[in-house]
Scaffold this motif. Structure first.
Motif: not given
Length: 153
Positions: A129-153
């Motif tokens: 690409t001719g660009l200089r990528p930077r990276h940012f390693p995580a110190r601690k992960m906070f994993k979220l559960r991504a569930v999108f509630h769309i059903a009619d209940n």
């Protein structure tokens, strides 16, 4: 915004939150909503074609398998940002790639076998690409559960 009928909403809810781990999952899912396996698959294919269902598959915890992950960014010229983002996104090690309103306007996540491999991949991206990528390693992960509630209940 797309309008979903109640059956589509129920199907999307099931495949996100309660996918049956059985030999005939689409028969099971269909039975829950009153459809055949074929009808269930046809509806899911239509949702995929419309872009509502973006991905269908397992999400592997790469860290548990010994891989490393990192958030990366590059600053690309505005007129080239989309082409460069697509170039980065096609790499098999890249799991997500986004355009952002920021000095670093392309952000992506990278998965590799170890940190030297991350550095090698970033060097390859720099050469391509001719660009200089930077990276940012995580110190601690906070994993979220991504569930999108769309059903009619």
């Amino acid at each position: 915004m797309h309008q979903l009928d109640p059956l589509d909403k129920k199907l999307l809810q099931i495949i996100q939150d309660d996918f049956p781990l059985v030999s005939e999952p689409f028969t099971e899912i269909g039975a829950r909503v009153g459809l055949s396996a074929e009808e269930t698959l046809a509806r899911l294919k239509k949702l995929k074609q419309k872009g509502i269902l973006r991905h269908f598959g397992a999400s592997i915890n790469s860290r548990k398998l010994g891989f490393v992950t990192t958030l990366c960014a590059v600053s690309a010229p505005a007129e080239k940002e989309e082409a460069i983002a697509k170039q980065i996104a096609i790499r098999p090690e890249v799991t997500h790639c986004y355009l952002r309103k920021h000095k670093f306007n392309i952000w992506f996540t990278l998965v590799a076998k170890d940190w030297p491999a991350v550095e090698k991949i970033l060097e390859e991206i720099a050469k391509e690409t001719g660009l200089r990528p930077r990276h940012f390693p995580a110190r601690k992960m906070f994993k979220l559960r991504a569930v999108f509630h769309i059903a009619d209940n």
